[in-house]
Enzyme design. Structure first.
Site, PDB file in Angstrom:
ATOM      1  N   LYS A  30       0.864  -1.183   0.000  1.00 50.77           N
ATOM      2  CA  LYS A  30       0.000   0.000   0.000  1.00 50.77           C
ATOM      3  C   LYS A  30       0.895   1.227   0.000  1.00 50.77           C
ATOM      4  O   LYS A  30       1.759   1.379   0.864  1.00 50.77           O
ATOM      5  CB  LYS A  30      -0.896   0.008   1.238  1.00 50.77           C
ATOM      6  CG  LYS A  30      -1.808   1.226   1.298  1.00 50.77           C
ATOM      7  CD  LYS A  30      -2.830   1.105   2.411  1.00 50.77           C
ATOM      8  CE  LYS A  30      -2.339   1.635   3.731  1.00 50.77           C
ATOM      9  NZ  LYS A  30      -2.116   3.079   3.777  1.00 50.77           N
ATOM     10  N   ASP A  57      -3.268   4.303  -2.068  1.00 50.85           N
ATOM     11  CA  ASP A  57      -4.206   4.796  -1.044  1.00 50.85           C
ATOM     12  C   ASP A  57      -4.143   6.326  -0.969  1.00 50.85           C
ATOM     13  O   ASP A  57      -3.564   6.892  -0.053  1.00 50.85           O
ATOM     14  CB  ASP A  57      -3.787   4.142   0.290  1.00 50.85           C
ATOM     15  CG  ASP A  57      -4.621   4.575   1.470  1.00 50.85           C
ATOM     16  OD1 ASP A  57      -5.769   5.014   1.273  1.00 50.85           O
ATOM     17  OD2 ASP A  57      -4.123   4.454   2.605  1.00 50.85           O
ATOM     18  N   LYS A  59      -7.029   8.273  -1.325  1.00 50.76           N
ATOM     19  CA  LYS A  59      -8.300   8.745  -0.728  1.00 50.76           C
ATOM     20  C   LYS A  59      -8.839  10.019  -1.378  1.00 50.76           C
ATOM     21  O   LYS A  59      -9.002  11.051  -0.720  1.00 50.76           O
ATOM     22  CB  LYS A  59      -8.126   8.973   0.774  1.00 50.76           C
ATOM     23  CG  LYS A  59      -7.734   7.737   1.563  1.00 50.76           C
ATOM     24  CD  LYS A  59      -7.748   8.032   3.068  1.00 50.76           C
ATOM     25  CE  LYS A  59      -7.460   6.825   3.918  1.00 50.76           C
ATOM     26  NZ  LYS A  59      -6.066   6.380   3.914  1.00 50.76           N
ATOM     27  N   ASP A  62     -13.403  15.062  -3.869  1.00 50.39           N
ATOM     28  CA  ASP A  62     -13.551  16.387  -4.495  1.00 50.39           C
ATOM     29  C   ASP A  62     -14.839  16.357  -5.309  1.00 50.39           C
ATOM     30  O   ASP A  62     -15.600  15.383  -5.225  1.00 50.39           O
ATOM     31  CB  ASP A  62     -12.313  16.679  -5.370  1.00 50.39           C
ATOM     32  CG  ASP A  62     -12.027  18.178  -5.489  1.00 50.39           C
ATOM     33  OD1 ASP A  62     -12.984  18.960  -5.666  1.00 50.39           O
ATOM     34  OD2 ASP A  62     -10.846  18.570  -5.428  1.00 50.39           O
ATOM     35  N   THR A 120     -11.015   4.745  10.873  1.00 47.11           N
ATOM     36  CA  THR A 120     -11.005   4.045  12.169  1.00 47.11           C
ATOM     37  C   THR A 120     -10.509   4.953  13.295  1.00 47.11           C
ATOM     38  O   THR A 120     -10.650   4.620  14.461  1.00 47.11           O
ATOM     39  CB  THR A 120     -10.123   2.779  12.096  1.00 47.11           C
ATOM     40  OG1 THR A 120      -8.904   3.112  11.445  1.00 47.11           O
ATOM     41  CG2 THR A 120     -10.797   1.664  11.348  1.00 47.11           C
ATOM     42  N   ARG A 212       3.107  -1.497  10.630  1.00 42.22           N
ATOM     43  CA  ARG A 212       4.230  -1.656  11.550  1.00 42.22           C
ATOM     44  C   ARG A 212       4.469  -3.081  12.034  1.00 42.22           C
ATOM     45  O   ARG A 212       5.622  -3.426  12.317  1.00 42.22           O
ATOM     46  CB  ARG A 212       4.051  -0.693  12.730  1.00 42.22           C
ATOM     47  CG  ARG A 212       4.332   0.743  12.307  1.00 42.22           C
ATOM     48  CD  ARG A 212       3.737   1.751  13.258  1.00 42.22           C
ATOM     49  NE  ARG A 212       2.291   1.842  13.093  1.00 42.22           N
ATOM     50  CZ  ARG A 212       1.520   2.733  13.722  1.00 42.22           C
ATOM     51  NH1 ARG A 212       2.071   3.587  14.553  1.00 42.22           N
ATOM     52  NH2 ARG A 212       0.223   2.760  13.509  1.00 42.22           N
TER      53      ARG A 212
HETATM   54  O1  C5P Z   1       1.206   0.447  11.080  1.00 43.91           O
HETATM   55  P1  C5P Z   1      -0.246   0.131  10.907  1.00 43.91           P
HETATM   56  O2  C5P Z   1      -0.510  -1.344  10.686  1.00 43.91           O
HETATM   57  O3  C5P Z   1      -1.105   0.737  11.996  1.00 43.91           O
HETATM   58  O4  C5P Z   1      -0.641   0.861   9.530  1.00 43.91           O
HETATM   59  C1  C5P Z   1      -1.962   0.882   9.065  1.00 43.91           C
HETATM   60  C2  C5P Z   1      -2.032   1.549   7.720  1.00 43.91           C
HETATM   61  O5  C5P Z   1      -3.395   1.609   7.320  1.00 43.91           O
HETATM   62  C3  C5P Z   1      -1.524   2.987   7.699  1.00 43.91           C
HETATM   63  O6  C5P Z   1      -0.983   3.216   6.399  1.00 43.91           O
HETATM   64  C4  C5P Z   1      -2.773   3.811   7.903  1.00 43.91           C
HETATM   65  O7  C5P Z   1      -2.693   5.085   7.288  1.00 43.91           O
HETATM   66  C5  C5P Z   1      -3.820   2.965   7.160  1.00 43.91           C
HETATM   67  N1  C5P Z   1      -5.195   3.170   7.594  1.00 43.91           N
HETATM   68  C6  C5P Z   1      -5.614   2.957   8.904  1.00 43.91           C
HETATM   69  N2  C5P Z   1      -6.927   3.155   9.262  1.00 43.91           N
HETATM   70  C7  C5P Z   1      -7.816   3.547   8.331  1.00 43.91           C
HETATM   71  C8  C5P Z   1      -7.407   3.762   7.007  1.00 43.91           C
HETATM   72  C9  C5P Z   1      -6.071   3.552   6.673  1.00 43.91           C
HETATM   73  O8  C5P Z   1      -4.809   2.576   9.753  1.00 43.91           O
HETATM   74  N3  C5P Z   1      -9.085   3.683   8.671  1.00 43.91           N
END
Ligand code: C5P
Length: 236
Positions: A30, A57, A59, A62, A120, A212
């Site tokens: 992503k 991603d 998003k 507009d 989220t 992560r």
């Molecule tokens: O490190 P981690 O697993 O928390 O990363 C989650 C990824 O998913 C990040 O790139 C974050 O921007 C994305 N994301 C999220 N929650 C959302 C939409 C996207 O954590 N609702």
């Protein structure tokens, strides 16, 4: 097909290349605004040329005409998934899809277009008081998912906890892509509503986004493979 998407939340090309060289197989990644705003769309082309699959991603949100034009230009990149905010409404989501179809070169598979429901990171209080949307988050999420389906989108980004209700409302084929994944024992970091891959699978999530827990693992490639294997075994 890979069901684990690794979030390349890096700010430099070097970090991306150093990370990806640890893998000897194609990875589903992503690429979000952090990396795109730092490196431009060239990083998308470069990662694609390396053979990896890409969820871009960005998003989009507009007026429909602008989203259509933006998506038309993104379609030329040949990525696998793009997204826009469901909050932009049905006309905007339809325009997003039209843009992708219009910009996809002949003979190339068009990118799937998915909608971002309620982030989220948004609490019920913030949704009610700041965004002015009454009720429970889950109800808005399902309502947005139905709008996305009506607009012809392929699925939505949602939390693991919402995937089941979305599939019930929009059908089993409607894609649910879920971030907020942590392996047992990992830190939650800034995420509020986390779930393990195992729970995501139980809830019927189609694809999981893992940042992560993979990028900061001692052996990222092994962790990625372990999650993929467990998913394909039906264990998670
Ligand atoms: O490190 P981690 O697993 O928390 O990363 C989650 C990824 O998913 C990040 O790139 C974050 O921007 C994305 N994301 C999220 N929650 C959302 C939409 C996207 O954590 N609702």
């Amino acid at each position: 097909m890979s069901r684990t998407i690794v979030a390349l939340d890096f700010s430099t090309r070097e970090e991306v290349l150093n990370f990806l060289k640890q893998f000897d197989e194609p990875v589903y990644v992503k690429i979000g605004m952090e990396l795109t705003y730092a490196c431009g769309l060239d990083i998308v082309r470069e990662v694609k040329e390396m053979g990896h699959k890409i969820f871009l991603d960005l998003k989009l949100h507009d007026i429909p005409n602008t989203v259509k034009g933006g998506m038309k230009n993104l379609a030329a990149l040949g990525v696998d998934i793009v997204n826009c905010h469901c909050g932009g409404g049905i006309a905007m989501m339809k325009a997003a899809r039209e843009g992708i179809l219009a910009g996809t070169p002949e003979g190339q598979q068009p990118a799937k277009v998915i909608g971002v429901t309620i982030l989220t990171s948004t609490s019920k209080e913030a949704m009610n008081e700041e965004m002015g949307i009454a009720g429970e988050v889950i109800d808005t999420v399902v309502h947005y998912a139905k709008n996305a389906k009506e607009a012809g989108l392929d699925g939505v980004v949602c939390s693991v906890h919402e995937a089941k209700a979305i599939h019930e409302a929009c059908g089993a084929d409607f894609l649910t892509v879920t971030p907020g994944i942590r392996l047992a024992g990992n830190s939650a970091d800034d995420q509020k509503r986390i779930a393990t891959p195992e729970y995501a699978n139980e809830q019927g999530c189609d694809m999981i986004v893992v940042g992560r827990s993979i990028t900061k693992a001692e052996n990222p490639a092994e962790t990625y493979r372990q999650i993929e294997k467990e998913i394909s075994n039906g264990r998670v």
